[in-house]
Design a protein around this motif. Sequence first.
Motif, PDB file in Angstrom:
ATOM      1  N   VAL A  12       0.946  -1.246  -0.001  1.00  0.00           N
ATOM      2  CA  VAL A  12       0.075  -0.062   0.082  1.00  0.00           C
ATOM      3  C   VAL A  12       0.933   1.393  -0.020  1.00  0.00           C
ATOM      4  O   VAL A  12       0.673   2.167  -0.845  1.00  0.00           O
ATOM      5  N   PRO A  13       1.965   1.409   0.787  1.00  0.00           N
ATOM      6  CA  PRO A  13       2.583   2.660   0.738  1.00  0.00           C
ATOM      7  C   PRO A  13       3.530   2.807  -0.343  1.00  0.00           C
ATOM      8  O   PRO A  13       3.452   3.709  -0.853  1.00  0.00           O
ATOM      9  N   LEU A  14       3.842   1.775  -1.030  1.00  0.00           N
ATOM     10  CA  LEU A  14       4.572   1.532  -2.360  1.00  0.00           C
ATOM     11  C   LEU A  14       3.601   2.067  -3.434  1.00  0.00           C
ATOM     12  O   LEU A  14       4.350   2.731  -3.952  1.00  0.00           O
ATOM     13  N   ASP A  15       2.548   1.608  -3.317  1.00  0.00           N
ATOM     14  CA  ASP A  15       1.658   2.272  -4.559  1.00  0.00           C
ATOM     15  C   ASP A  15       1.615   3.748  -4.309  1.00  0.00           C
ATOM     16  O   ASP A  15       1.439   4.614  -5.270  1.00  0.00           O
ATOM     17  N   ALA A  16       1.264   4.253  -3.013  1.00  0.00           N
ATOM     18  CA  ALA A  16       0.874   5.500  -2.709  1.00  0.00           C
ATOM     19  C   ALA A  16       2.188   6.324  -3.061  1.00  0.00           C
ATOM     20  O   ALA A  16       2.021   7.409  -3.491  1.00  0.00           O
ATOM     21  N   LEU A  17       3.506   5.963  -2.681  1.00  0.00           N
ATOM     22  CA  LEU A  17       4.700   6.673  -2.926  1.00  0.00           C
ATOM     23  C   LEU A  17       4.810   6.694  -4.454  1.00  0.00           C
ATOM     24  O   LEU A  17       5.270   8.023  -4.773  1.00  0.00           O
ATOM     25  N   THR A  24       5.125  13.254   1.479  1.00  0.00           N
ATOM     26  CA  THR A  24       4.253  14.031   2.379  1.00  0.00           C
ATOM     27  C   THR A  24       2.938  13.623   1.770  1.00  0.00           C
ATOM     28  O   THR A  24       1.818  13.611   2.635  1.00  0.00           O
ATOM     29  N   ARG A  25       2.625  13.919   0.612  1.00  0.00           N
ATOM     30  CA  ARG A  25       1.224  13.571  -0.163  1.00  0.00           C
ATOM     31  C   ARG A  25       0.767  12.304   0.166  1.00  0.00           C
ATOM     32  O   ARG A  25      -0.243  11.878   0.111  1.00  0.00           O
ATOM     33  N   ALA A  26       2.002  11.188  -0.101  1.00  0.00           N
ATOM     34  CA  ALA A  26       1.268   9.875   0.202  1.00  0.00           C
ATOM     35  C   ALA A  26       1.078   9.519   1.506  1.00  0.00           C
ATOM     36  O   ALA A  26       0.038   8.926   1.958  1.00  0.00           O
ATOM     37  N   ALA A  27       1.735  10.149   2.983  1.00  0.00           N
ATOM     38  CA  ALA A  27       1.171  10.066   3.902  1.00  0.00           C
ATOM     39  C   ALA A  27      -0.135  10.660   4.077  1.00  0.00           C
ATOM     40  O   ALA A  27      -0.975  10.122   4.648  1.00  0.00           O
ATOM     41  N   LEU A  37       5.649   6.972   6.810  1.00  0.00           N
ATOM     42  CA  LEU A  37       5.990   6.678   5.465  1.00  0.00           C
ATOM     43  C   LEU A  37       7.470   6.923   5.105  1.00  0.00           C
ATOM     44  O   LEU A  37       7.669   5.950   4.177  1.00  0.00           O
ATOM     45  N   SER A  38       8.032   7.688   5.943  1.00  0.00           N
ATOM     46  CA  SER A  38       9.577   7.722   5.556  1.00  0.00           C
ATOM     47  C   SER A  38      10.002   6.413   5.957  1.00  0.00           C
ATOM     48  O   SER A  38      10.922   5.852   5.174  1.00  0.00           O
ATOM     49  N   SER A  39       9.749   5.751   7.026  1.00  0.00           N
ATOM     50  CA  SER A  39      10.167   4.486   7.114  1.00  0.00           C
ATOM     51  C   SER A  39       9.901   3.326   6.345  1.00  0.00           C
ATOM     52  O   SER A  39      10.658   2.522   6.123  1.00  0.00           O
ATOM     53  N   SER A  40       8.791   3.361   5.849  1.00  0.00           N
ATOM     54  CA  SER A  40       8.355   2.520   4.664  1.00  0.00           C
ATOM     55  C   SER A  40       9.115   2.559   3.615  1.00  0.00           C
ATOM     56  O   SER A  40       9.586   1.781   2.981  1.00  0.00           O
ATOM     57  N   LEU A  41       9.298   3.976   3.200  1.00  0.00           N
ATOM     58  CA  LEU A  41      10.104   4.279   1.880  1.00  0.00           C
ATOM     59  C   LEU A  41      11.697   3.555   2.138  1.00  0.00           C
ATOM     60  O   LEU A  41      12.167   2.896   1.401  1.00  0.00           O
TER      61      LEU A  41
END
Length: 336
Positions: A12-17, A24-27, A37-41
């Motif tokens: 999910v975070p991959l898709d949003a990023l 910021t926008r993905a979060a 989100l930074s941690s997921s990235l």
Amino acid sequence: MNLTNLDLNLLVPLDALLREKSVTRAAGRLGLSQPALSSSLARLRRHFGDQLLVRNGNAYELTPLAAQLRPRAEAALTGVRLAFSRHPGFDPATSGREFRILASDYVMAVLGGAVGAILDERAPGMRLRFEPTTPSVVDQAPESLRGADAVLLPHGFLHGTPHADLFSDTWCCVVATGNERVGGTLTMDDLRKLPWVFTYLSATAFTTVARQLQALGIEPRVTAVVESFLALPHLVAGTERIGLIQGHLAARLSGVDGVRVLPCPFEPVPLVEALWWHPMHEDDPEHRWMREVFAEAGRALAPGDGRSGQVGREPLERGEQIGPGDAGAPAPSISD
């Protein structure tokens, strides 16, 4: 690859990023904090051995690998949603499913209102998310179809893909009412000498009727290009330009002063609009129901052979002007 060693929560975070190209926008899209989100990235960068997002000035861009991953992430997430949204005994009256449909503003204006009315009556909990077709959507059609429920395109761009024909249409020419170089009819010589506004103009993004002009030996002098059929008349008004517009859309234009519709001085190739979908949706009962909704709306739109370019009124008279009160029903407001 052993899937048990993967953290599928990162999908999910991959898709949003990849969609937002911004932490910021993905979060914000996911309702998470920026540090989360930074941690997921950071974890995704370690997994792929790639930065995925790289700074370019004040913005971020996708790396080549990230650009390849974007349609795959969309498709994977769509597959997950499908797997967990299937329910035995589908009832449209109680379904809360959202369908992501890729379509031009032309199709949304012509079909959107009818489709929305059917959903309001029979499936009030369902939602359609219309998003615009772009040249990249068409160029990467197989991948685009993996990440969407359907795409609305005329024949000539997709092949070997499940589809349902919805309606047919024809093409008309649009000129300014004050264009003194055009009389009551257009001639082939007018098409050669006058400037044009085109909807799309590239090797892969084009209208079939524009290609037909070239086959007839006419090389249009294009002075404006717009990726919107609804905007085209505004780039004709007050100029000497000629534009091409679909008959069904011409019948719905409202509030555009200073333009008139004329028949093409040649027999335009017919336009057959269709709904296309990925084979993975073929046996999905909810998707099948949605396809029939679009087919029903298309049948209501185009009685008979559907090529008059008009709905509920007589065919266009030569030189008929489009203006407030002259067109058919105004285009519905839908947020492609």
